[in-house]
Design an enzyme around this catalytic site. Sequence first.
Site, short mmCIF file in Angstrom:
data_model
loop_
_atom_site.label_atom_id
_atom_site.label_comp_id
_atom_site.label_asym_id
_atom_site.label_seq_id
_atom_site.Cartn_x
_atom_site.Cartn_y
_atom_site.Cartn_z
N ARG A 51 -2.28 66.04 -55.13
CA ARG A 51 -2.57 67.34 -55.71
C ARG A 51 -4.05 67.69 -55.72
NH1 ARG A 51 -3.11 66.80 -61.67
NH2 ARG A 51 -2.85 64.64 -62.30
N CYS B 49 4.48 69.22 -70.85
CA CYS B 49 3.05 69.27 -71.17
C CYS B 49 2.19 69.44 -69.92
CB CYS B 49 2.62 68.03 -71.92
SG CYS B 49 2.81 66.49 -71.00
N ARG C 232 -1.51 60.39 -76.40
CA ARG C 232 -1.14 59.66 -75.20
C ARG C 232 -2.09 58.48 -75.00
NH1 ARG C 232 -1.17 62.67 -69.47
NH2 ARG C 232 -3.43 62.43 -69.70
N GLU D 143 6.98 61.44 -65.33
CA GLU D 143 6.07 61.84 -64.25
C GLU D 143 6.50 61.27 -62.90
OE1 GLU D 143 1.72 61.82 -65.95
OE2 GLU D 143 2.77 60.02 -66.62
N ASN E 281 2.63 67.98 -63.50
CA ASN E 281 1.61 67.82 -62.45
C ASN E 281 1.91 66.62 -61.56
OD1 ASN E 281 0.47 69.86 -63.95
ND2 ASN E 281 -1.17 68.60 -64.79
N ASP E 282 2.09 65.46 -62.19
CA ASP E 282 2.37 64.26 -61.42
C ASP E 282 3.80 64.23 -60.92
OD1 ASP E 282 -0.01 62.91 -61.13
OD2 ASP E 282 0.13 61.91 -63.07
N HIS F 247 -8.26 68.00 -61.29
CA HIS F 247 -8.82 67.95 -62.64
C HIS F 247 -9.76 69.11 -62.92
CE1 HIS F 247 -9.46 65.96 -66.41
NE2 HIS F 247 -10.73 66.25 -66.30
N ARG G 19 -5.24 63.79 -74.70
CA ARG G 19 -5.60 62.97 -73.55
C ARG G 19 -6.73 62.01 -73.95
NH1 ARG G 19 -5.08 68.23 -70.70
NH2 ARG G 19 -3.34 68.10 -69.24
#
Length: 593
Positions: free
Chosen positions: A480, A517, A343, A446, A469-470, A199, A306
């Site tokens: 990660r 995204c 989201r 994801e 990312n996921d 993050h 987000r």
Amino acid sequence: MSFQVFGIAVSKGVAIGRAVLVASSRVDVAHYFIAANDVDPERRRLEAGRDAVVHELETLKNELPDDAPHELAALLDVHLMLLQDDALIGAAQQWISERHYNAEWALSAQLEVLARQFDEMEDDYLRERKADLEQVVERILSALTDENNAGALGVAERDFAGEDPLLLVSADISPADMIQFKRSVFQGFITDIGGKTSHTAIVARSMDIPAVVGTREASRLIQQDDWVVIDGDAGVVIVNPSPIILEEYRFRQRQAELERARLARLRHTPAITLDSVRIDLHANIELPDDASTALAAGATGVGLFRTEFLFMNRGGRLPDEEEQFRAYKTAVEGMQGLPVTIRTVDVGADKPLERLTLAELRHEHTLNPAMGLRAIRWSLAEPHMFRQQLRAIFRASAFGKVRVLIPMVAHLSEVRQIQEAIRSVRQQLADEGILATNIELGVMIEVPAAALMLPLLLRQVDFVSIGTNDLIQYTLAIDRADEAVAHLYDPWHPAVLQLIAQVISQARAAGKSVSVCGEMAGDTAFTELLLAMGLTQFSMHPSQIPSVKQRILRADTARLAEVLPQVLQSDSPQEAAGCLAHASAFGAIGERA
């Protein structure tokens, strides 16, 4: 003494400034800047916290039974002595006066300074007194928290000038603190842990400031107020650099500023490839006011709002429907008619909330939070909260084009529960006479299961968005945020490339909108790859839009598509990258030119 610390480069550029140590492994507190007129009250608040602990310890000492061990009374005396020592409270008050830190931050900063001094003592007995110091500080922090639980909502920008640039150094930075610092004065981040998509890395890129993570030892080696250079290109941190090195990096800073100014001129240029394919470049945002930043960068919409950051750093209180509605309405109106994809709350794993709900309490001891009660699983476990958020989103849709995006879907049963919740919310709003427009429903891809069962999902939803990312994390079984395995987190892995290509191809064949995204969308190393796969909608942090747009303007998608099979069949990430570089007339060589 000058020295270097090596880590993982996650946000490019050069930053030069004074080190500010926060959120150490010893004490985790809220960090924020206070206004100038709050300095004296904050100093008094610190004194009051100290006095409360003094009173508590004196009471304990006076109430000791006669047969209590002498060592216990002696220990209380040591703690009382530390509480009265000007090296602790007096020095912490200096942090408040000079840096405008809140009391908790000032106290933890001074703890770092004193703890290092204890570590360097040769006498074993004195060195072990560090534990007493930490216990005293924890007691004061507890008193401060009891006295004022709203610290995290303080002023995030300092209102005083004339000081050196500041760089944040920490073992780790919580998502809540990252959002608090987002509008703050820090010009770079350094952390001991983390990877390319942790993050801290994501927010640093969104702020377009240099960052190096996974340094392991930076927060221990770097001291408060050290002069530091962050080389976000090489993943190197230089502490107390020589004048020659400092001037070299200042020259690189000036060159980067010129490049940013040049790219800014592309703001109003449509993102159209050489073979006339129009590409939508949407923005990822975290807060409602980020919409203005997205517009300024030339975004053609918001591909990812987000919303979890509306739920964080609130001292244990969830936002109600009205507060959420105002936030979503601000973002929608701020985009001036352009689409906004909201989201639903994605908490858990690297974005934990305070323990607020029964569901969270039941899962307090989850061994692997990345695979536990998070994202849509958390929302479905808290139906009242979920319906509140859906109501707020539907109400905001009256003010612009809104789509709703669901994170971490892996089962058709989840989609059906979501659809039922949406029907219920729409009926409630209709009964109340509130206009509820038809909103497109999308899911994030994801989890590998979602990618593999995509044809089934596409029958139920209007669009999909790939969260790379996921998807990479779960496909490769890599945490990660763990620097110990960060080198294995590989977006070029053949399995990852094949999953992404498959999702884009199947969505396009079904006539459904598809976007990326995740961080790959904003990384220019992957722009040609995604174009070759047929992607026409990217969503990234606003700061990344100009550089990605430049690559798109130089690309020929037909030519890239010709070599896509070769890329997907490659067993080497380097080979795959090389194929793409040679496929475009304006590949890597043209980029350097």
